[in-house]
Motif scaffolding. Structure first.
Motif, PDB file in Angstrom:
ATOM      1  N   ALA A 108     -26.188 -30.446  -1.598  1.00 56.60           N
ATOM      2  CA  ALA A 108     -24.671 -31.559  -0.525  1.00 56.60           C
ATOM      3  C   ALA A 108     -25.320 -30.779   0.638  1.00 56.60           C
ATOM      4  CB  ALA A 108     -24.097 -31.147  -0.777  1.00 56.60           C
ATOM      5  N   VAL A 109     -25.730 -31.668   1.811  1.00 59.71           N
ATOM      6  CA  VAL A 109     -25.879 -31.026   3.090  1.00 59.71           C
ATOM      7  C   VAL A 109     -25.409 -32.111   4.063  1.00 59.71           C
ATOM      8  CG1 VAL A 109     -27.984 -30.500   4.640  1.00 59.71           C
ATOM      9  CG2 VAL A 109     -28.460 -30.301   2.072  1.00 59.71           C
ATOM     10  N   SER A 110     -25.240 -31.323   4.924  1.00 57.15           N
ATOM     11  CA  SER A 110     -24.804 -32.070   6.369  1.00 57.15           C
ATOM     12  C   SER A 110     -25.624 -31.038   8.129  1.00 57.15           C
ATOM     13  CB  SER A 110     -23.483 -32.436   6.229  1.00 57.15           C
ATOM     14  OG  SER A 110     -22.451 -31.135   6.337  1.00 57.15           O
ATOM     15  N   ASP A 111     -25.943 -32.806   8.854  1.00 54.79           N
ATOM     16  CA  ASP A 111     -25.949 -31.390  10.192  1.00 54.79           C
ATOM     17  C   ASP A 111     -24.613 -32.042  10.581  1.00 54.79           C
ATOM     18  OD1 ASP A 111     -26.934 -30.698  12.273  1.00 54.79           O
ATOM     19  OD2 ASP A 111     -27.946 -32.233  13.244  1.00 54.79           O
ATOM     20  N   PRO A 112     -23.958 -30.249  11.431  1.00 54.05           N
ATOM     21  CA  PRO A 112     -22.944 -30.367  12.040  1.00 54.05           C
ATOM     22  C   PRO A 112     -23.277 -30.536  12.879  1.00 54.05           C
ATOM     23  CG  PRO A 112     -23.423 -28.991   9.984  1.00 54.05           C
ATOM     24  CD  PRO A 112     -24.712 -29.118  10.345  1.00 54.05           C
ATOM     25  N   THR A 113     -24.499 -30.098  13.721  1.00 51.69           N
ATOM     26  CA  THR A 113     -24.670 -30.261  15.464  1.00 51.69           C
ATOM     27  C   THR A 113     -24.621 -32.346  15.878  1.00 51.69           C
ATOM     28  OG1 THR A 113     -27.459 -30.537  15.157  1.00 51.69           O
ATOM     29  CG2 THR A 113     -26.180 -27.794  14.980  1.00 51.69           C
ATOM     30  N   GLN A 114     -25.558 -32.586  14.152  1.00 52.71           N
ATOM     31  CA  GLN A 114     -25.632 -34.026  14.680  1.00 52.71           C
ATOM     32  C   GLN A 114     -26.523 -34.153  15.653  1.00 52.71           C
ATOM     33  OE1 GLN A 114     -21.875 -36.651  15.224  1.00 52.71           O
ATOM     34  NE2 GLN A 114     -20.857 -35.149  13.959  1.00 52.71           N
ATOM     35  N   ARG A 115     -27.536 -33.387  15.815  1.00 52.41           N
ATOM     36  CA  ARG A 115     -28.257 -33.349  16.654  1.00 52.41           C
ATOM     37  C   ARG A 115     -30.326 -33.045  16.317  1.00 52.41           C
ATOM     38  NH1 ARG A 115     -27.013 -29.636  21.831  1.00 52.41           N
ATOM     39  NH2 ARG A 115     -25.451 -30.628  22.668  1.00 52.41           N
ATOM     40  N   LEU A 123     -24.432 -26.474  -2.889  1.00 53.01           N
ATOM     41  CA  LEU A 123     -24.962 -26.360  -4.220  1.00 53.01           C
ATOM     42  C   LEU A 123     -24.716 -26.126  -5.385  1.00 53.01           C
ATOM     43  CD1 LEU A 123     -28.008 -26.265  -5.560  1.00 53.01           C
ATOM     44  CD2 LEU A 123     -28.139 -23.756  -4.783  1.00 53.01           C
ATOM     45  N   GLY A 124     -24.979 -26.765  -6.660  1.00 53.51           N
ATOM     46  CA  GLY A 124     -23.981 -26.515  -7.822  1.00 53.51           C
ATOM     47  C   GLY A 124     -24.674 -27.341  -9.018  1.00 53.51           C
ATOM     48  N   ARG A 125     -23.787 -27.443 -10.132  1.00 53.69           N
ATOM     49  CA  ARG A 125     -24.200 -28.472 -11.399  1.00 53.69           C
ATOM     50  C   ARG A 125     -23.023 -29.516 -11.692  1.00 53.69           C
ATOM     51  NH1 ARG A 125     -27.299 -27.328 -15.254  1.00 53.69           N
ATOM     52  NH2 ARG A 125     -28.314 -25.744 -15.302  1.00 53.69           N
ATOM     53  N   GLY A 157     -18.531 -29.107  12.394  1.00 51.89           N
ATOM     54  CA  GLY A 157     -18.854 -30.012  11.162  1.00 51.89           C
ATOM     55  C   GLY A 157     -18.785 -29.240   9.744  1.00 51.89           C
ATOM     56  N   GLY A 158     -19.397 -30.075   8.358  1.00 51.77           N
ATOM     57  CA  GLY A 158     -18.953 -29.584   7.131  1.00 51.77           C
ATOM     58  C   GLY A 158     -19.841 -30.473   5.763  1.00 51.77           C
ATOM     59  N   VAL A 159     -19.077 -30.299   4.540  1.00 46.84           N
ATOM     60  CA  VAL A 159     -20.284 -30.780   4.018  1.00 46.84           C
ATOM     61  C   VAL A 159     -18.729 -31.142   3.298  1.00 46.84           C
ATOM     62  CG1 VAL A 159     -20.670 -29.035   2.872  1.00 46.84           C
ATOM     63  CG2 VAL A 159     -22.744 -30.463   2.243  1.00 46.84           C
ATOM     64  N   ARG A 160     -19.303 -32.092   2.641  1.00 41.59           N
ATOM     65  CA  ARG A 160     -18.782 -32.766   0.945  1.00 41.59           C
ATOM     66  C   ARG A 160     -19.123 -32.267  -0.307  1.00 41.59           C
ATOM     67  NH1 ARG A 160     -17.321 -36.511  -2.694  1.00 41.59           N
ATOM     68  NH2 ARG A 160     -15.196 -37.443  -2.985  1.00 41.59           N
ATOM     69  N   TRP A 161     -17.996 -30.821  -1.024  1.00 41.30           N
ATOM     70  CA  TRP A 161     -19.078 -31.369  -1.659  1.00 41.30           C
ATOM     71  C   TRP A 161     -18.316 -32.338  -3.211  1.00 41.30           C
ATOM     72  CZ3 TRP A 161     -22.855 -29.732  -5.555  1.00 41.30           C
ATOM     73  CH2 TRP A 161     -23.393 -29.947  -5.704  1.00 41.30           C
ATOM     74  N   ASP A 162     -17.448 -32.557  -3.549  1.00 39.38           N
ATOM     75  CA  ASP A 162     -16.927 -33.593  -4.228  1.00 39.38           C
ATOM     76  C   ASP A 162     -14.869 -33.567  -4.052  1.00 39.38           C
ATOM     77  OD1 ASP A 162     -14.917 -30.707  -5.306  1.00 39.38           O
ATOM     78  OD2 ASP A 162     -16.468 -30.864  -8.009  1.00 39.38           O
ATOM     79  N   ALA A 163     -13.889 -34.015  -4.583  1.00 40.42           N
ATOM     80  CA  ALA A 163     -13.330 -34.562  -4.609  1.00 40.42           C
ATOM     81  C   ALA A 163     -12.270 -33.328  -3.971  1.00 40.42           C
ATOM     82  CB  ALA A 163     -12.159 -35.647  -5.361  1.00 40.42           C
ATOM     83  N   ARG A 164     -12.799 -32.140  -4.036  1.00 40.10           N
ATOM     84  CA  ARG A 164     -11.577 -31.306  -4.106  1.00 40.10           C
ATOM     85  C   ARG A 164     -11.988 -30.349  -3.528  1.00 40.10           C
ATOM     86  NH1 ARG A 164      -7.425 -31.809  -7.502  1.00 40.10           N
ATOM     87  NH2 ARG A 164      -7.657 -33.071  -9.039  1.00 40.10           N
ATOM     88  N   PHE A 193     -24.862 -38.469  11.293  1.00 47.90           N
ATOM     89  CA  PHE A 193     -23.498 -38.140  12.672  1.00 47.90           C
ATOM     90  C   PHE A 193     -22.906 -37.615  11.457  1.00 47.90           C
ATOM     91  CE2 PHE A 193     -24.708 -42.446  13.909  1.00 47.90           C
ATOM     92  CZ  PHE A 193     -24.930 -41.990  15.286  1.00 47.90           C
ATOM     93  N   GLY A 194     -23.500 -36.918  10.664  1.00 42.66           N
ATOM     94  CA  GLY A 194     -22.037 -34.994  10.262  1.00 42.66           C
ATOM     95  C   GLY A 194     -22.217 -35.704   9.014  1.00 42.66           C
ATOM     96  N   ALA A 195     -22.993 -36.906   7.912  1.00 40.97           N
ATOM     97  CA  ALA A 195     -22.230 -37.441   7.141  1.00 40.97           C
ATOM     98  C   ALA A 195     -23.044 -36.682   5.445  1.00 40.97           C
ATOM     99  CB  ALA A 195     -22.173 -38.336   6.343  1.00 40.97           C
ATOM    100  N   THR A 196     -22.281 -36.289   5.167  1.00 44.89           N
ATOM    101  CA  THR A 196     -22.897 -35.633   3.795  1.00 44.89           C
ATOM    102  C   THR A 196     -23.981 -36.533   3.265  1.00 44.89           C
ATOM    103  OG1 THR A 196     -20.658 -33.962   2.928  1.00 44.89           O
ATOM    104  CG2 THR A 196     -22.688 -34.278   2.180  1.00 44.89           C
TER     105      THR A 196
END
Length: 783
Positions: free
Chosen positions: A745-752, A735-737, A524-531, A773-776
């Motif tokens: 922005a944090v997510s748990d890719p293990t979903q556990r 991590l950013g401005r 899984g992963g994290v979304r920082w912004d649209a780009r 469930f892996g959401a940011t």
């Protein structure tokens, strides 16, 4: 069309759009039976509406005329080769029990019937053709090829969904030329095999879900209308939302969990419990709902407003993110990527047809939204244009609205001056189906990955026979100068052991399984912004001998790919594939390495950058040994799909490929790689960015990059630290401005996990992640 790689659009010979163009024939055929028979309000309208989905609305255009010429060719060939005096209808489709040939019999008869019912068709209104259609229906019924006496042998789907759909297409087209008794007789097997749309007939303990439920619901509505059975119609309407089961199997309900059949709260869609399927079963479901909305509109059986609105909303949430230039992305197509008659563009056309039909019934902003998406896909698909149907023999069971009706409905929409929707930069993580998509104004990308929740691949019914590594970290990149890359005979000819993004070994492939999961939850992963975003995979090979930690960091200009902890004890050579690009049948494209021309097979050492003409650039961020190989590869669609009703042809296709492969040697221990893929970049842009990428860590614990604006993207496979950031356990972190100061922005890719503890510049933050469930999760840190 050998040079086209058999990529022409999918035929109208499927459900909702096969062939032709009109509800009211302009011929002088009498319409005594169905139209004249008394029926409750709306029943006749349902049958008429379903006929529209086969024969269209008789809206003339050059494109319709061209499509009809091709349909004529196919339908006439089937008609002329059909024998109705006894024995099999076609010599190559023997009568007898079993499901292997029956579907094809009804599919061919459907082509003839739809052409007969199409104004201007070669067989239109011909009484002799009508007589032969009736004789064929009678033969198939009385020979028990499909009757209430037939037993299910082979694939249950054939009897309960596939054949009923084709039969309803035929009956809707010729219903006015049949007596009510004839219609009732031919529908007896439909009532037997698809009597209750809520349950599987061959195993009543199975509650139907997803696309199968939607198809059965539509079958119940249309057959009920033909039989004058209001209760059956209402049961079909109710089955969409599972009225009888209290809504538990509703096809539009949103599940809030990982995996499991149906739509999910994050936009995911899954079928067969663990396979991401927006690129097939989701579209079959959407098409069935669109058809049901169309045929019941304005009747007492009309689908409820909330059901219609939910269907409209699914388009932008679940499907549109995975469409590029009118084609569906490979990462969400499951086993159907191996199907010759269902290329990425074919299924994209089916989605477009369904969305056009939905737009036809919508109003206001929703109509504008749906119409804009359909117009965008039609406009952008220059590789296999939506309004051209050169090969109407491309089909699969079920309605698809991609024939003459599809052309007519689409042109009706386009004539309103609807504006195509713009391409908007998007980075989305679909944690409930372990998928992500990264969209820029110039290119797009998606990953094929797997976990303990989502399978590596699906291989059932003798399909997807080379799918071993499609879920092992495949990076699918879509660029504007190669819109047909995955459609143009890619899967029969690509080296399946070297898919871009994967780390694999030489030697024998693992045995094919149906839906193999992995033993690792971290995906899984994290979304920082649209780009921007980061994605991670704790990889283990199917045989368990090869392991690696893999990361992808997505930006507007490219994807940074990191791998570490690559370890294997099998003795085979281990390789990571940077690129394996389909250049076409006689493809060309200059490959440069640090400005020097590369040709044939060559080992490249200590190179900084590579560039492939019309594709983009590649930056090597370490001292990897890269093998560049350009080769012609030949294969057939039968090699990858031997399914009874889907099998490909044995026609050989040859395509030229450019491979770029990192060599890790045999039995590596903690090997690594680091490179960036720059889609659409020019040579100058590639060179200019060669020293711009800052890898902050590439270990089996943490992989991280620093962006130009100081934003840090990191994947932690265990507790660890990088720069000013520390975490308590597995996590994807950005991590950013932001506009309001620093944020996390944090997510748990293990979903556990329940909580991820993050320390930033000595400030500790607890981020709740239970049931996300892996959401940011975004945490403001202040200024």
């Amino acid at each position: 069309m050998p040079g086209f790689g058999y990529v022409d659009r999918r035929t109208a010979l499927r459900g909702g759009a096969a062939a032709a163009a009109s509800v009211a024939l302009t011929t002088a055929i009498a319409r005594p039976s169905f139209a004249a028979s008394p029926s409750p309000a709306g029943m006749s309208s349902i049958v008429t509406g379903y006929r529209e989905l086969q024969t269209g609305i008789n809206r003339p255009s050059a494109e319709r005329a061209a499509a009809l010429v091709n349909l004529d060719r196919v339908a006439k060939a089937y008609h002329d080769s059909m024998t109705v005096g006894g024995g099999p209808l076609w010599k190559d489709l023997p009568l007898g029990p079993g499901s292997e040939f029956t579907t094809s019999m009804y599919a061919r008869l459907r082509a003839i019937a739809v052409n007969w019912g199409t104004p201007g068709g070669a067989l239109a209104g011909d009484p002799a053709v009508l007589g032969r259609i009736k004789a064929a229906l009678e033969l198939l019924y009385t020979s028990d090829q499909y009757s209430e006496k037939t037993a299910e042998i082979g694939n249950w789907y054939t009897y309960e969904i596939g054949i009923p759909l084709y039969l309803l297409h035929i009956l809707a087209t010729v219903a006015d030329e049949l007596t009510q008794d004839e219609i009732a007789r031919y529908l007896k097997p439909v009532l037997k095999f698809s009597g209750n749309p809520n349950l599987r007939t061959n195993n009543p303990n199975v509650v139907e879900t997803g696309a199968n439920r939607a198809d059965k619901s539509t079958i119940a509505i249309v057959s009920g209308a033909m039989l004058g059975d209001t209760e059956r119609i209402r049961r079909g309407v109710g089955a969409f939302t599972d009225v009888e089961g209290g809504g538990a199997a509703s096809v539009i309900a949103k599940l809030h969990r990982a995996a499991g059949d149906g739509f999910h709260t994050d936009g995911s869609f899954i079928q067969h419990d663990s396979v991401p399927y927006p690129g097939h079963y989701g579209i079959v479901l959407l098409t069935a709902v669109a058809a049901a909305i169309h045929v019941t509109k304005g009747t007492e059986f009309e689908l409820p407003a909330d059901v219609r609105e939910a269907a409209y909303a699914l388009v932008s949430d679940t499907f549109a993110p995975f469409v590029y230039a009118g084609a569906l992305m490979e990462s969400v197509r499951g086993r159907f990527l191996s199907r010759q008659g269902e290329s990425a563009h074919d299924i994209g056309h089916q989605l477009t047809g369904a969305v056009v039909l939905l737009a036809r019934s919508a109003s206001g902003k929703r109509k504008e939204e749906l119409g804009g998406l359909a117009a965008k896909w039609i406009t952008e698909d220059t590789f296999a244009p939506y309004l051209k149907i050169p090969d109407p023999e491309r089909f699969a069971p079920g309605p698809d609205l991609v024939g003459v009706p599809g052309i007519e409905f689409a042109q009706e929409l386009l004539a309103t001056g609807i504006r195509p929707a713009p391409t908007v930069a998007t980075h989305r993580v679909f944690g409930q189906q372990d998928r992500m998509v990264h969209i820029t104004e110039g290119w797009s990308a998606s990953l094929g990955v797997a976990s303990t929740r989502i399978s590596r691949y699906e291989s059932v019914n003798a399909m997807n026979l080379h799918g071993w590594y499609t879920g092992d970290g495949s990076l699918y990149v879509f660029v504007p100068k190669a819109k047909g890359h995955f459609t143009d005979a890619y899967w029969p000819t690509v080296d399946p052991l070297l898919l871009p993004g994967t780390t694999t070994k030489t030697g024998p492939t693992p045995p094919l399984e149906q839906v193999p999961l992995t033993g690792k939850a971290h995906c899984g992963g994290v979304r920082w912004d649209a780009r921007h975003g980061a994605h991670a995979l704790d990889f283990v090979s199917q045989d368990g001998t090869l392991t690696a930690k893999k990361s992808w960091f997505f930006t507007p200009s490219g994807v940074v790919c990191l791998g570490a902890g690559i370890t294997d004890g099998s003795g085979e050579r281990i390789r990571t594939t940077i690129e394996n690009r389909n250049l076409g049948e006689h493809g060309s494209g200059v490959l440069l390495a640090d400005g020097r021309l590369v040709g044939g097979s060559e080992s490249l050492r200590r190179k900084r950058w590579l560039h492939l003409e019309k594709v983009g650039g590649y930056i090597l961020l370490d001292d990897a040994e890269v093998t560049a190989l350009r080769e012609d590869r030949t294969g057939t669609w039968r090699d990858v799909d031997k399914g009874a009703n889907t099998k490909g042809t044995t026609v050989p296709y040859t395509r030229r490929y450019q491979k770029l492969v990192i060599e890790h040697g045999a039995e590596p221990v903690n090997a690594s790689y680091a490179y960036a893929v720059l889609p659409t970049a020019s040579v100058l842009e590639t060179v200019a960015s060669a020293w711009a990428w800052r890898v902050r860590s590439n270990t089996a614990t943490v992989q991280a990059v620093r962006l130009w604006d100081a934003t840090l993207l990191a994947n932690f496979f265990a507790a660890g630290s990088v720069d000013e950031l520390s975490v308590s356990g597995p996590a994807s972190v950005a991590l950013g401005r932001g506009k309001k100061g620093w944020q996390l922005a944090v997510s748990d890719p293990t979903q556990r996990q329940d909580v991820v503890r993050v320390t930033v510049r000595r400030k500790a933050v607890e981020v709740p992640v239970k049931n996300t469930f892996g959401a940011t999760q975004v945490v403001p840190l202040g200024r």
